[in-house]
Design an enzyme around this catalytic site. Structure first.
Site, mmCIF file in Angstrom:
data_model
loop_
_atom_site.group_PDB
_atom_site.id
_atom_site.type_symbol
_atom_site.label_atom_id
_atom_site.label_comp_id
_atom_site.label_asym_id
_atom_site.label_seq_id
_atom_site.Cartn_x
_atom_site.Cartn_y
_atom_site.Cartn_z
ATOM 1 N NE ARG A 90 2.108 4.425 -10.797
ATOM 2 C CZ ARG A 90 0.950 4.306 -11.440
ATOM 3 N NH1 ARG A 90 -0.183 4.347 -10.778
ATOM 4 N NH2 ARG A 90 0.928 4.139 -12.743
ATOM 5 C CG ASN A 106 9.128 -2.986 -2.564
ATOM 6 O OD1 ASN A 106 8.934 -1.820 -2.194
ATOM 7 N ND2 ASN A 106 8.186 -3.909 -2.524
ATOM 8 C CG HIS A 108 5.320 -6.598 0.854
ATOM 9 N ND1 HIS A 108 4.354 -5.769 0.336
ATOM 10 C CD2 HIS A 108 4.656 -7.663 1.370
ATOM 11 C CE1 HIS A 108 3.160 -6.319 0.513
ATOM 12 N NE2 HIS A 108 3.320 -7.473 1.131
ATOM 13 C CG ASP A 144 4.580 -6.614 -3.061
ATOM 14 O OD1 ASP A 144 5.380 -5.671 -3.135
ATOM 15 O OD2 ASP A 144 3.381 -6.460 -2.793
ATOM 16 C CD GLU A 173 7.708 -1.942 6.743
ATOM 17 O OE1 GLU A 173 8.016 -1.165 5.834
ATOM 18 O OE2 GLU A 173 6.525 -2.158 7.065
HETATM 19 C C1 GAR Z 1 5.646 0.471 4.508
HETATM 20 O O1 GAR Z 1 4.981 -0.309 5.472
HETATM 21 C C2 GAR Z 1 6.059 -0.388 3.336
HETATM 22 O O2 GAR Z 1 6.473 -1.677 3.711
HETATM 23 C C3 GAR Z 1 4.783 -0.426 2.531
HETATM 24 O O3 GAR Z 1 4.323 0.888 2.573
HETATM 25 C C4 GAR Z 1 4.680 1.457 3.843
HETATM 26 C C5 GAR Z 1 5.323 2.797 3.609
HETATM 27 O O4 GAR Z 1 5.545 3.447 4.837
HETATM 28 N N1 GAR Z 1 5.004 -0.909 1.190
HETATM 29 C C6 GAR Z 1 4.177 -1.746 0.568
HETATM 30 O O5 GAR Z 1 3.117 -2.123 1.035
HETATM 31 C C7 GAR Z 1 4.656 -2.233 -0.792
HETATM 32 N N2 GAR Z 1 3.823 -3.265 -1.299
HETATM 33 P P1 GAR Z 1 6.532 4.689 4.913
HETATM 34 O O6 GAR Z 1 6.089 5.652 3.809
HETATM 35 O O7 GAR Z 1 6.262 5.264 6.281
HETATM 36 O O8 GAR Z 1 7.925 4.187 4.744
#
Ligand code: GAR
Length: 226
Positions: A90, A106, A108, A144, A173
């Site tokens: 969101r 955050n 990304h 982002d 990550e």
């Molecule tokens: C992660 O890859 C994160 O970087 C991405 O959602 C995924 C959540 O994975 N976020 C975005 O794309 C934000 N723009 P998770 O629920 O297993 O942590």
């Protein structure tokens, strides 16, 4: 530091944060795990570790500001002073951001500013980049977009499936996000406009040509490597 972690899905980044907090690597307490989706698996991860949870479904609100105000109330009720978005899909308005000024991070799954949005890894794979990675950044009103705290890069195998690249990036990550949160908890992050300084962080060692370390893909052959 009293941390709120916001999730919309699986919460594997949340799990990594929990594990590093429990190991004593991040000087923080996870005050609450919040989701806009009651079936987000991240909530189960939190409950498995005895961490309080809160759910407010954004679909119950007609405008973003009202949803954000409700989120702020919920997080503040748990005493949160810092917010980590971990797959929270969101956009946040000033109603939220002004309640936690420069305290919202955050992660990304792309090397911003390339490939913002919801499919960063897949967009990078489709584009055919040779280097991909992930970015931890401060959150501002644009998607982002805010100041970059840390990035990690990896070489991309040509033709790799987007899902496979996403899996490789996700493992990165899980390392860089806890590191960024540890710096936040230690109050070592300083901002100079968009430029982020980490007090006492390591400095990359340069070779004699003043270049490096660097990641290049495909590798340079001998005539070009020095
Ligand atoms: C992660 O890859 C994160 O970087 C991405 O959602 C995924 C959540 O994975 N976020 C975005 O794309 C934000 N723009 P998770 O629920 O297993 O942590």
């Amino acid at each position: 530091m009293k941390l709120a972690v916001l999730v919309s899905g699986s919460g594997s980044n949340l799990q990594s944060i929990i594990d590093h907090v429990e190991a004593g690597h991040i000087a923080a307490e996870i005050a609450v795990v919040f989701s806009n989706k009651e079936d987000a698996y991240g909530l189960t991860r939190a409950r498995n570790h005895g961490i309080p949870t809160a759910v407010i479904q954004h679909t119950e609100f007609t405008d973003r500001e009202a949803f954000d105000a409700a989120m702020v109330r919920a997080l503040q009720e748990h005493g949160a002073d810092t917010v980590a978005l971990a797959g929270f899909m969101r956009m946040l308005t000033p109603v939220f951001l002004n309640a936690f000024p420069m305290r919202v991070l955050n992660i990304h799954p792309a090397l911003l500013p390339s490939f913002p949005g919801t499919h960063g890894q897949h967009d990078a794979a489709t584009f055919g980049v040779r280097l991909a990675g992930c970015t931890v950044h401060f959150v501002d009103e644009k998607m982002d977009h805010g100041p970059v705290v840390i990035q990690a890069a990896l070489p991309v195998t040509p033709g790799i499936a987007g899902d496979d690249l996403a899996g490789q990036i996700l493992r990165l990550e899980h390392r860089v996000y806890p590191q960024a949160l540890a710096w936040m908890a230690q109050d070592r992050i300083r901002l100079d406009g968009r430029i982020v300084h980490i007090e006492g962080s390591g400095v990359p060692v340069c070779d004699t040509d003043g270049v490096g370390p660097y990641l290049v893909n495909p590798p340079l052959e001998d005539d070009f490597a020095a």
